[in-house]
Write an enzyme that holds these catalytic residues in place. Structure first.
Site, mmCIF file in Angstrom:
data_model
loop_
_atom_site.group_PDB
_atom_site.id
_atom_site.type_symbol
_atom_site.label_atom_id
_atom_site.label_comp_id
_atom_site.label_asym_id
_atom_site.label_seq_id
_atom_site.Cartn_x
_atom_site.Cartn_y
_atom_site.Cartn_z
ATOM 1 N N ARG A 232 46.545 -102.783 101.706
ATOM 2 C CA ARG A 232 46.671 -103.464 100.341
ATOM 3 C C ARG A 232 47.457 -105.269 100.380
ATOM 4 O O ARG A 232 46.278 -105.619 99.947
ATOM 5 C CB ARG A 232 46.984 -102.776 99.018
ATOM 6 C CG ARG A 232 46.479 -103.084 98.138
ATOM 7 C CD ARG A 232 46.537 -102.434 96.664
ATOM 8 N NE ARG A 232 48.675 -102.171 96.437
ATOM 9 C CZ ARG A 232 48.641 -100.787 95.622
ATOM 10 N NH1 ARG A 232 48.265 -100.435 94.478
ATOM 11 N NH2 ARG A 232 50.047 -101.313 95.454
ATOM 12 N N CYS B 76 34.429 -88.736 70.251
ATOM 13 C CA CYS B 76 33.937 -90.282 70.150
ATOM 14 C C CYS B 76 34.604 -91.590 70.164
ATOM 15 O O CYS B 76 35.732 -91.466 70.795
ATOM 16 C CB CYS B 76 33.429 -90.605 69.139
ATOM 17 S SG CYS B 76 32.266 -88.906 67.869
ATOM 18 N N LYS C 226 55.089 -102.637 84.494
ATOM 19 C CA LYS C 226 53.097 -103.156 84.994
ATOM 20 C C LYS C 226 52.181 -102.692 84.163
ATOM 21 O O LYS C 226 53.209 -101.307 83.687
ATOM 22 C CB LYS C 226 52.542 -102.523 86.080
ATOM 23 C CG LYS C 226 52.733 -101.854 86.950
ATOM 24 C CD LYS C 226 52.433 -101.376 88.444
ATOM 25 C CE LYS C 226 52.360 -100.284 88.954
ATOM 26 N NZ LYS C 226 52.197 -100.147 90.196
ATOM 27 N N ASP D 140 36.101 -93.423 68.642
ATOM 28 C CA ASP D 140 37.100 -93.768 67.607
ATOM 29 C C ASP D 140 37.805 -92.619 67.270
ATOM 30 O O ASP D 140 38.775 -92.796 65.908
ATOM 31 C CB ASP D 140 36.793 -94.852 66.062
ATOM 32 C CG ASP D 140 35.854 -96.213 66.566
ATOM 33 O OD1 ASP D 140 36.483 -96.743 67.359
ATOM 34 O OD2 ASP D 140 34.448 -95.758 66.178
ATOM 35 N N HIS E 295 55.401 -100.306 100.353
ATOM 36 C CA HIS E 295 55.039 -99.810 100.273
ATOM 37 C C HIS E 295 54.436 -98.337 100.602
ATOM 38 O O HIS E 295 53.437 -98.441 101.377
ATOM 39 C CB HIS E 295 53.481 -100.045 98.621
ATOM 40 C CG HIS E 295 53.391 -99.402 97.909
ATOM 41 N ND1 HIS E 295 54.351 -98.161 96.492
ATOM 42 C CD2 HIS E 295 52.281 -99.061 96.922
ATOM 43 C CE1 HIS E 295 53.374 -97.870 95.737
ATOM 44 N NE2 HIS E 295 52.242 -97.751 95.611
ATOM 45 N N TYR F 263 27.548 -86.429 68.804
ATOM 46 C CA TYR F 263 27.446 -86.593 69.417
ATOM 47 C C TYR F 263 26.240 -85.312 70.483
ATOM 48 O O TYR F 263 26.872 -84.695 70.996
ATOM 49 C CB TYR F 263 27.008 -87.843 70.002
ATOM 50 C CG TYR F 263 27.656 -89.386 69.215
ATOM 51 C CD1 TYR F 263 26.336 -89.565 68.416
ATOM 52 C CD2 TYR F 263 29.091 -89.652 69.469
ATOM 53 C CE1 TYR F 263 26.889 -90.280 67.555
ATOM 54 C CE2 TYR F 263 28.759 -90.976 69.058
ATOM 55 C CZ TYR F 263 27.956 -91.464 67.745
ATOM 56 O OH TYR F 263 28.248 -92.644 67.227
ATOM 57 N N ARG G 264 61.961 -98.501 93.637
ATOM 58 C CA ARG G 264 60.678 -98.990 92.258
ATOM 59 C C ARG G 264 59.904 -97.521 91.694
ATOM 60 O O ARG G 264 58.378 -97.641 91.986
ATOM 61 C CB ARG G 264 59.596 -99.502 92.981
ATOM 62 C CG ARG G 264 60.187 -100.979 93.722
ATOM 63 C CD ARG G 264 59.246 -101.897 94.314
ATOM 64 N NE ARG G 264 58.324 -101.718 94.982
ATOM 65 C CZ ARG G 264 57.606 -100.822 96.018
ATOM 66 N NH1 ARG G 264 58.771 -101.358 96.763
ATOM 67 N NH2 ARG G 264 56.447 -100.523 97.184
HETATM 68 C C1 LIG Z 1 52.911 -99.098 90.598
HETATM 69 C C2 LIG Z 1 53.749 -99.668 91.768
HETATM 70 C C3 LIG Z 1 54.500 -98.673 92.397
HETATM 71 C C4 LIG Z 1 55.062 -97.492 91.313
HETATM 72 O O1 LIG Z 1 54.618 -96.419 91.808
HETATM 73 P P1 LIG Z 1 54.565 -95.523 90.945
HETATM 74 O O2 LIG Z 1 53.818 -93.977 91.876
HETATM 75 O O3 LIG Z 1 54.130 -94.999 89.876
HETATM 76 O O4 LIG Z 1 55.709 -94.370 90.776
HETATM 77 C C5 LIG Z 1 55.947 -98.984 93.157
HETATM 78 N N1 LIG Z 1 55.504 -100.405 93.811
HETATM 79 C C6 LIG Z 1 54.365 -100.610 93.222
HETATM 80 C C7 LIG Z 1 54.150 -102.252 94.587
HETATM 81 C C8 LIG Z 1 53.506 -100.502 93.025
HETATM 82 O O5 LIG Z 1 52.294 -101.425 92.907
#
Ligand SMILES: *Cc1c(COP(=O)(O)O)cnc(C)c1O
Length: 357
Positions: free
Chosen positions: A131, A300, A39, A302, A158, A253, A210
């Site tokens: 969530r 800045c 993602k 850029d 999660h 700046y 994941r």
């Molecule tokens: C982003 C995400 C992950 C990965 O999390 P990390 O902390 O980067 O390992 C795993 N599962 C879900 C549902 C996520 O949204």
């Protein structure tokens, strides 16, 4: 790939070997193949580069994305590995995602009933993150409905605190998830993010894991020694101008920095619009010709200015903003009062992503 007519002023070198080594190490510790989160443009590393490299790894089962556009971009690469969407699509988006073969998250009976018969679903269980997902007491009924309809492929939850030293809530979340799984037919279950893999190791009954940030080379401070993870992305920017500032003059700046003596300054083509944190002003350093040098004055949009006094720096030269050795993303995130996730995902579109060995 079309060759751009004009060169980028900042470039991210994305190491294939670092990525593949991290994936192997994380899969080994989790004891299962990975559902690799790609993602947010693969945590800023470039979706296409990361997905193409990772698809060659035997440790990667498939890819996880946050939003339908990411799923679509990944499906277009045709890498032959499953794509799992992690956040709810709108009802209108469901048929096209199912046609693309994207695995869909499901949390309610209404969502389960609305899936086309050829869809594949991953039941999302909310075990404490609050969530997304079905509450544990509702999740079994949703999963059974998906199973009856022949579309249940996986189930996931999660962790909210797996990257914290105190793991008691993570254990409680996993216990709740296991209770839900015990009411469902065999499926592909997944729970751990990177923090979960590093802190909890292999979890019973899980088919996938994941790891996001850990795949890209970063662990929470207290878990740094667990696996030899390598930062995947090194960032460089070009010196666009060299000039002298006289003692007593201010730089950038707001005049926040006053030169204590005559200085040789390099102006560098990277700014906060490219993702270099503006809050790192007066703290940031970079590496020039192997030497650690301070960024002077405000960062800045850029550009920023670096003290290169005494160094034989040339216009057009690439300097190192962060990498595997020396200054790291962790340092930059600390200077910017933020976290590695935000620095990496904040890398802008003007930063060219380049695959390196
Ligand atoms: C982003 C995400 C992950 C990965 O999390 P990390 O902390 O980067 O390992 C795993 N599962 C879900 C549902 C996520 O949204």
């Amino acid at each position: 790939m079309t060759v751009p007519a004009f060169a980028a002023r900042a470039r991210a070198l994305v190491s294939r070997s670092a990525l593949l080594e991290n994936l192997a190490a994380l899969s080994g510790r989790a004891g299962v193949p990975l559902l690799l989160p790609v993602k947010a443009d693969a945590y800023g590393h470039g979706l296409e580069i990361v997905a193409r490299h990772a698809a060659t790894s035997p440790h990667v089962w498939g890819f996880a994305v946050a939003v339908p556009r990411e799923a679509q971009a990944l499906a277009a690469l045709d890498l032959g590995k499953p794509v799992v969407l992690l956040t709810p699509p709108t009802p209108q988006e469901v048929p096209a995602l199912a046609d693309l073969g994207v695995r869909l998250p499901v949390a309610t009976l209404a969502e389960a009933d609305a899936l086309p018969g050829h869809a594949r679903a991953h039941l999302k269980v909310d075990t404490g993150m609050n969530r997304l997902g079905a509450r544990p007491e509702d999740a079994v009924a949703v999963g059974q409905r998906l199973a009856e309809r022949g579309v249940l492929e996986g189930a996931y939850t999660h962790f909210a605190t797996s990257d914290e030293p105190d793991l008691s809530f993570a254990h409680e979340q996993f216990r709740r998830f296991q209770t839900v799984l015990s009411g469902l037919p065999p499926l592909l279950a997944h729970a751990s993010n990177g923090g979960g893999i590093l802190s909890l190791g292999a979890l019973p009954g899980m088919a996938l894991a994941r790891p996001g940030l850990a795949s890209y080379g970063f662990a929470p401070p207290h878990l740094r020694g667990v696996l030899p993870l390598r930062p995947v992305l090194s960032l460089q920017a070009q010196v666009t101008f060299l000039h002298d500032a006289h003692a007593g003059e201010t730089v950038s700046y707001g005049g926040l920095y006053t030169a204590p003596r005559d200085l040789r300054l390099a102006t560098v083509g990277m700014g906060y619009a490219d993702g270099y944190p503006r809050n790192a002003t007066l703290r940031a350093h970079v590496t020039v010709r192997g030497e650690r040098r301070p960024v002077l004055g405000r960062i800045c949009m850029d550009q920023f200015m670096v003290d290169v006094s005494g160094l034989d720096v040339q216009t057009g030269e690439w300097i190192d903003l962060w990498g595997e050795q020396g200054i790291t993303v962790t340092d930059v995130a600390g200077w910017g009062d933020t976290i590695e996730y935000e620095v990496l995902t904040g890398l802008g579109a003007r930063v060219e992503r380049i695959a390196v060995p």
